[in-house]
Enzyme design. Structure first.
Site, PDB file in Angstrom:
ATOM      1  N   HIS A   1      57.890  39.267   5.189  1.00  0.00           N
ATOM      2  CA  HIS A   1      57.702  37.843   4.843  1.00  0.00           C
ATOM      3  C   HIS A   1      58.561  37.465   3.635  1.00  0.00           C
ATOM      4  O   HIS A   1      58.150  37.644   2.491  1.00  0.00           O
ATOM      5  CB  HIS A   1      56.222  37.594   4.543  1.00  0.00           C
ATOM      6  CG  HIS A   1      55.858  36.150   4.395  1.00  0.00           C
ATOM      7  ND1 HIS A   1      54.620  35.658   4.737  1.00  0.00           N
ATOM      8  CD2 HIS A   1      56.558  35.077   3.944  1.00  0.00           C
ATOM      9  CE1 HIS A   1      54.569  34.360   4.488  1.00  0.00           C
ATOM     10  NE2 HIS A   1      55.739  33.974   3.993  1.00  0.00           N
TER      11      HIS A   1
ATOM     12  N   ASN B   1      61.657  28.245   7.588  1.00  0.00           N
ATOM     13  CA  ASN B   1      61.676  26.929   6.938  1.00  0.00           C
ATOM     14  C   ASN B   1      62.968  26.674   6.163  1.00  0.00           C
ATOM     15  O   ASN B   1      62.960  26.392   4.966  1.00  0.00           O
ATOM     16  CB  ASN B   1      60.445  26.728   6.045  1.00  0.00           C
ATOM     17  CG  ASN B   1      60.338  27.762   4.931  1.00  0.00           C
ATOM     18  OD1 ASN B   1      60.919  28.826   5.009  1.00  0.00           O
ATOM     19  ND2 ASN B   1      59.605  27.424   3.891  1.00  0.00           N
TER      20      ASN B   1
ATOM     21  N   ASP C   1      55.475  29.100   8.909  1.00  0.00           N
ATOM     22  CA  ASP C   1      55.052  29.406   7.541  1.00  0.00           C
ATOM     23  C   ASP C   1      55.413  28.293   6.559  1.00  0.00           C
ATOM     24  O   ASP C   1      56.519  27.768   6.564  1.00  0.00           O
ATOM     25  CB  ASP C   1      55.679  30.711   7.056  1.00  0.00           C
ATOM     26  CG  ASP C   1      55.179  31.065   5.674  1.00  0.00           C
ATOM     27  OD1 ASP C   1      53.953  31.081   5.495  1.00  0.00           O
ATOM     28  OD2 ASP C   1      55.999  31.274   4.766  1.00  0.00           O
TER      29      ASP C   1
ATOM     30  N   HIS D   1      50.395  30.739   8.674  1.00  0.00           N
ATOM     31  CA  HIS D   1      50.117  30.379   7.281  1.00  0.00           C
ATOM     32  C   HIS D   1      48.815  29.597   7.359  1.00  0.00           C
ATOM     33  O   HIS D   1      48.807  28.449   7.784  1.00  0.00           O
ATOM     34  CB  HIS D   1      51.290  29.537   6.768  1.00  0.00           C
ATOM     35  CG  HIS D   1      51.027  28.806   5.491  1.00  0.00           C
ATOM     36  ND1 HIS D   1      51.795  29.002   4.370  1.00  0.00           N
ATOM     37  CD2 HIS D   1      50.111  27.865   5.148  1.00  0.00           C
ATOM     38  CE1 HIS D   1      51.364  28.201   3.398  1.00  0.00           C
ATOM     39  NE2 HIS D   1      50.339  27.508   3.845  1.00  0.00           N
TER      40      HIS D   1
ATOM     41  N   HIS E   1      50.018  36.303   4.127  1.00  0.00           N
ATOM     42  CA  HIS E   1      49.515  36.224   2.745  1.00  0.00           C
ATOM     43  C   HIS E   1      48.017  35.900   2.627  1.00  0.00           C
ATOM     44  O   HIS E   1      47.623  34.884   2.080  1.00  0.00           O
ATOM     45  CB  HIS E   1      50.332  35.238   1.907  1.00  0.00           C
ATOM     46  CG  HIS E   1      50.705  33.951   2.585  1.00  0.00           C
ATOM     47  ND1 HIS E   1      49.780  33.131   3.188  1.00  0.00           N
ATOM     48  CD2 HIS E   1      51.901  33.334   2.742  1.00  0.00           C
ATOM     49  CE1 HIS E   1      50.403  32.074   3.682  1.00  0.00           C
ATOM     50  NE2 HIS E   1      51.694  32.174   3.434  1.00  0.00           N
TER      51      HIS E   1
ATOM     52  N   ASP F   1      56.291  37.488   0.362  1.00  0.00           N
ATOM     53  CA  ASP F   1      56.424  36.024   0.394  1.00  0.00           C
ATOM     54  C   ASP F   1      57.444  35.562  -0.663  1.00  0.00           C
ATOM     55  O   ASP F   1      57.254  34.536  -1.325  1.00  0.00           O
ATOM     56  CB  ASP F   1      55.069  35.331   0.196  1.00  0.00           C
ATOM     57  CG  ASP F   1      55.117  33.842   0.546  1.00  0.00           C
ATOM     58  OD1 ASP F   1      56.154  33.367   1.054  1.00  0.00           O
ATOM     59  OD2 ASP F   1      54.103  33.148   0.287  1.00  0.00           O
TER      60      ASP F   1
ATOM     61  N   HIS G   1      63.011  29.436  -5.858  1.00  0.00           N
ATOM     62  CA  HIS G   1      63.245  28.026  -6.191  1.00  0.00           C
ATOM     63  C   HIS G   1      64.175  28.017  -7.392  1.00  0.00           C
ATOM     64  O   HIS G   1      63.941  28.733  -8.358  1.00  0.00           O
ATOM     65  CB  HIS G   1      61.937  27.306  -6.535  1.00  0.00           C
ATOM     66  CG  HIS G   1      61.014  27.161  -5.368  1.00  0.00           C
ATOM     67  ND1 HIS G   1      61.287  26.297  -4.321  1.00  0.00           N
ATOM     68  CD2 HIS G   1      59.852  27.770  -5.066  1.00  0.00           C
ATOM     69  CE1 HIS G   1      60.306  26.380  -3.425  1.00  0.00           C
ATOM     70  NE2 HIS G   1      59.423  27.271  -3.848  1.00  0.00           N
TER      71      HIS G   1
HETATM   72 ZN   LIG Z   1      53.096  30.800   3.751  1.00  0.00          ZN
END
Ligand SMILES: [Zn+2]
Length: 425
Positions: A61, A95, A153, A180, A233, A306, A310
């Protein structure tokens, strides 16, 4: 012909139930032999004395941000961060921009990874077009192009009818569906876990129930459809109980936990620091305990980071405006040793399984073992080396982590992919 011999390491391979001091002989990217005192003529030698030598770790992930958000991470930079964290394979969530909801985007990622990534990259395709939760994405052609699972997700599939249909197709194609779990109506507007801490800080809360109701819904739908279903997660103690219950009923339900969810609670947050903001949010001490216990008991199958980069300024805003997510590739082994292995909760074999055999099994990857004939993807790590995480040295293009400056005991030392040392201290 390229030869590498990893000498004298403590070889831990759950697939062979092996935990012994051995040499590993590698030729042309393939594990050839495991034995004591291998002949090293003509071979490059890596001395692993005092180190653990394990099958290449898999992070099922991560977010690589390419295409679309290359300022935060690229396939190339994310793969280098993975190697520096001891991972030889990573699975990237869809995503991106555009969303990986069709074979063209999947092929683009596979191609970029082949040319630029120093670790194996396996894409995960979207469940719905644009991850908008309405129309199903093109699973079959994406599978042909290389996806290993489907997930929206970051955007849970809110419509139960849509997720049921996706499960039926995923089951027919024999790929797992990764959810998710977050009921958006319950979590709407929340920035952190709903509880005493959110009240104290005056921040809007995300209740545990937002995760729980979707795990419950999906487990019931798993029973109807027979799909291989995976909870991403996991963070709530109720959710851990429900996954254990589903397993006890023989359903093909699995789950993963991130290091931050089994190391940190909401009470550990530095107030209003965006590096503690993620989804699901850091929950309460009893949840941290339950997630840890789930990893010990087998209710939780895998550790996954995960990793959610950013870029600098995005996390420097007021807490309410900050995006959710933290990076995690380089601290995963250190944090997992700290919480699971050093306190004596799990054996080394069990520890390694959480990063290798189990995720490989969930995603049907040809990885996660050092059996002769297997690809020579190998993670070499220390159990006792003292080091401190300095995010300014990270190969990642982002530095959003709550673990900068944290001291660790043990961590990655070298990463071998297809017989090549792609990273070492
Ligand atoms: Zn997620």
């Amino acid at each position: 012909m390229s030869k590498l011999v990893i000498k004298n390491g403590r070889v831990v391979d759950p697939a062979q139930n092996l935990d012994r001091i051995l040499d590993i002989g590698i030729e042309d990217g393939i594990v050839r032999e495991l034995a004591a005192d291998l002949n090293t003529t003509g071979a490059k030698i890596f001395d692993a004395t005092g180190l653990v030598v394990a099958p290449g770790f898999i992070d099922m992930h991560v977010h690589l941000r390419e295409p679309g958000f290359e300022h935060a991470e690229t396939i190339e930079s994310g793969a280098r961060a993975a190697a520096a964290g001891g991972f030889t394979s990573i699975c990237c969530m869809p995503n991106t921009k555009p969303v990986n909801d069709n074979a063209t985007v999947t092929s683009y990622i596979v191609d970029r990874a082949r040319r630029h990534a120093i670790v194996n990259v396996y894409p995960i395709g979207a469940i719905t077009k644009g991850s908008a939760g309405e129309e199903l994405a093109a699973f079959a052609s994406m599978k042909q192009a290389g996806i290993v699972a489907i997930s929206d997700d970051g955007k849970p599939v809110m419509n139960a009818r849509v997720v049921r249909r996706a499960m039926e197709f995923a089951c027919a194609l024999d790929i797992p569906l990764i959810e998710h779990c977050e009921d958006l109506h319950l979590s709407a507007g929340g920035d952190m876990h709903e509880g005493v801490e959110s009240t104290r800080l005056g921040l809007r809360g995300i209740p545990r129930s937002s995760e729980d109701v979707m795990v419950a819904r999906d487990i019931l739908l798993t029973e109807v459809t027979g799909v291989r279903y995976h909870v991403a997660h996991i963070s709530s103690h109720h959710a851990v109980d429900m996954v254990a219950f589903a397993k006890s009923r023989g359903l093909r339900v699995t789950s993963e936990a991130t290091p931050h969810h089994f190391v940190l609670a909401d009470s550990d947050m530095l107030p209003y620091d965006g590096n503690f903001k993620m989804k699901p949010p850091l929950r309460e001490r009893l949840d941290v305990k339950a997630v840890t216990q789930g990893l010990i008991s087998g209710a939780i199958d895998a550790v996954a980071t995960d990793h959610a980069p950013h870029a600098g300024d995005e996390k420097m805003q007021e807490f309410e405006r900050c995006p959710f997510g933290i990076i995690g590739l380089e601290t995963a082994i250190g944090l997992s040793l700290e919480q699971l292995y050093h306190p004596g909760h799990v054996s080394l074999l069990h520890f390694v399984k959480l990063f290798t055999t189990n995720p490989a099994g969930i995603l049907s990857l040809k990885a996660g073992t050092l059996q002769p004939g297997a690809p020579a993807d190998i993670t070499i790590f220390s159990l006792d080396r003292a080091w401190t995480y300095d995010v300014s040295q990270s190969p990642s293009k982002s530095s959003n982590t709550p673990f900068h400056g944290r001291p660790f005991k043990g961590g990655p030392v070298a990463t071998v992919v297809a017989g090549q040392i792609v990273w070492s201290l």
